[in-house]
Design an enzyme around this catalytic site. Structure first.
Site, mmCIF file in Angstrom:
data_model
loop_
_atom_site.group_PDB
_atom_site.id
_atom_site.type_symbol
_atom_site.label_atom_id
_atom_site.label_comp_id
_atom_site.label_asym_id
_atom_site.label_seq_id
_atom_site.Cartn_x
_atom_site.Cartn_y
_atom_site.Cartn_z
ATOM 1 N N LYS A 94 60.131 29.017 52.572
ATOM 2 C CA LYS A 94 60.903 28.388 53.640
ATOM 3 C C LYS A 94 61.099 26.912 53.336
ATOM 4 O O LYS A 94 60.134 26.176 53.091
ATOM 5 C CB LYS A 94 60.145 28.513 54.964
ATOM 6 C CG LYS A 94 60.524 29.735 55.749
ATOM 7 C CD LYS A 94 59.657 29.830 56.964
ATOM 8 C CE LYS A 94 60.445 29.976 58.208
ATOM 9 N NZ LYS A 94 59.561 30.177 59.373
HETATM 10 C C1 E4P Z 1 60.849 31.322 62.166
HETATM 11 O O1 E4P Z 1 60.872 31.656 61.041
HETATM 12 C C2 E4P Z 1 59.982 30.313 62.719
HETATM 13 O O2 E4P Z 1 58.673 30.474 62.242
HETATM 14 C C3 E4P Z 1 59.980 30.382 64.164
HETATM 15 O O3 E4P Z 1 60.627 31.401 64.770
HETATM 16 C C4 E4P Z 1 59.662 29.189 64.929
HETATM 17 O O4 E4P Z 1 59.079 29.595 66.091
HETATM 18 P P1 E4P Z 1 57.980 28.841 66.885
HETATM 19 O O5 E4P Z 1 58.705 27.948 67.783
HETATM 20 O O6 E4P Z 1 57.311 29.954 67.592
HETATM 21 O O7 E4P Z 1 57.064 28.151 65.955
#
Ligand code: E4P
Length: 228
Positions: A94
């Site tokens: 990522k």
């Molecule tokens: C997606 O890949 C992210 O990890 C994510 O959906 C962010 O979500 P959060 O706000 O629960 O951390």
């Protein structure tokens, strides 16, 4: 539409795989922190579970792992991504949707390291990662809707752009930070490839007061009917 679990907690990953047959995992630094483990321990535990389940492989069960978010230089992003991706063939790296991030993602894809360009908040941010062949893009839904935006058009626009230019199905759209069952349905209607969310949202998506009431009605009928 594929369902990914947004978590780095092994108990949640096991539960979601056994119960809902999830198709992959996404993590981010916040999820790693919530696992209570050091970064490398959290991701190697996930890699070990994948191996034990017989899910190893580049196209089997993708696990998105985010690089150190402090890094803002493309070459440093690439070096960090190379280290993380060596841990498991399932890991997809990522990278944030910034200028340095898309540069790094393009070069990583050229080297065969798969990328998920994350923290996308506009349709325009979703175009370059697809042109450059990233495996996934992650438009965040919940963060925008928490601030009063309706994301249905935003998702539809990304889907339409991808269809216009042949990206659809090549760079898969992960609708991320999903907070409600309605958002899952909105993403499905718009044609998103994947949603990622926490265990509770998947559990809630199978709950409906009328289903509970209906089971009660049918139990009552069953109890007042002879079997033979
Ligand atoms: C997606 O890949 C992210 O990890 C994510 O959906 C962010 O979500 P959060 O706000 O629960 O951390």
């Amino acid at each position: 539409m594929k369902y990914f679990l947004d978590s780095a907690k092994m108990d949640e990953i096991r539960y979601a795989y056994e119960t809902f047959g999830i198709d992959g995992i996404t993590t981010n630094p916040r999820h790693i922190m919530l696992s209570g483990k050091p970064f490398l321990k959290a991701v190697t535990d996930i890699a070990g579970w994948i191996k034990a389940e017989g899910l190893s492989g580049a196209d089997v069960f993708p696990v998105s792992v985010e690089i150190n978010p402090h890094i803002d230089d493309a070459d440093e992003m690439i070096a960090e991504a190379e280290k993380i991706s060596a841990i498991s063939p399932n890991f997809v790296i990522k990278i944030p949707a910034t200028e340095a991030g898309v540069t790094a993602a393009r070069k990583l894809e050229e080297k065969g390291i798969r990328t998920n360009v994350t923290l996308i908040f506009s349709a325009a941010q979703a175009i370059l990662p697809a042109k450059n062949g990233s495996m996934f893009v992650s438009p965040f839904i919940g963060w925008k809707e928490a601030n009063g935006e309706d994301c249905r058009e935003y998702i539809r626009n990304i889907v339409e752009i991808y269809k216009n230019y042949g990206f659809y199905g090549k760079t898969e759209i992960i609708c991320a930070a999903i907070r409600t069952p309605k958002q899952i349905a909105d993403c499905a209607v718009a044609g998103a490839d994947i949603v990622t969310t926490g265990l509770d949202v998947y559990k809630d998506s199978m709950k409906h007061a009328y289903t509970t009431q209906g089971i009660g009605t049918f139990c009552n009928a069953w109890d007042n009917t002879a079997v033979e």
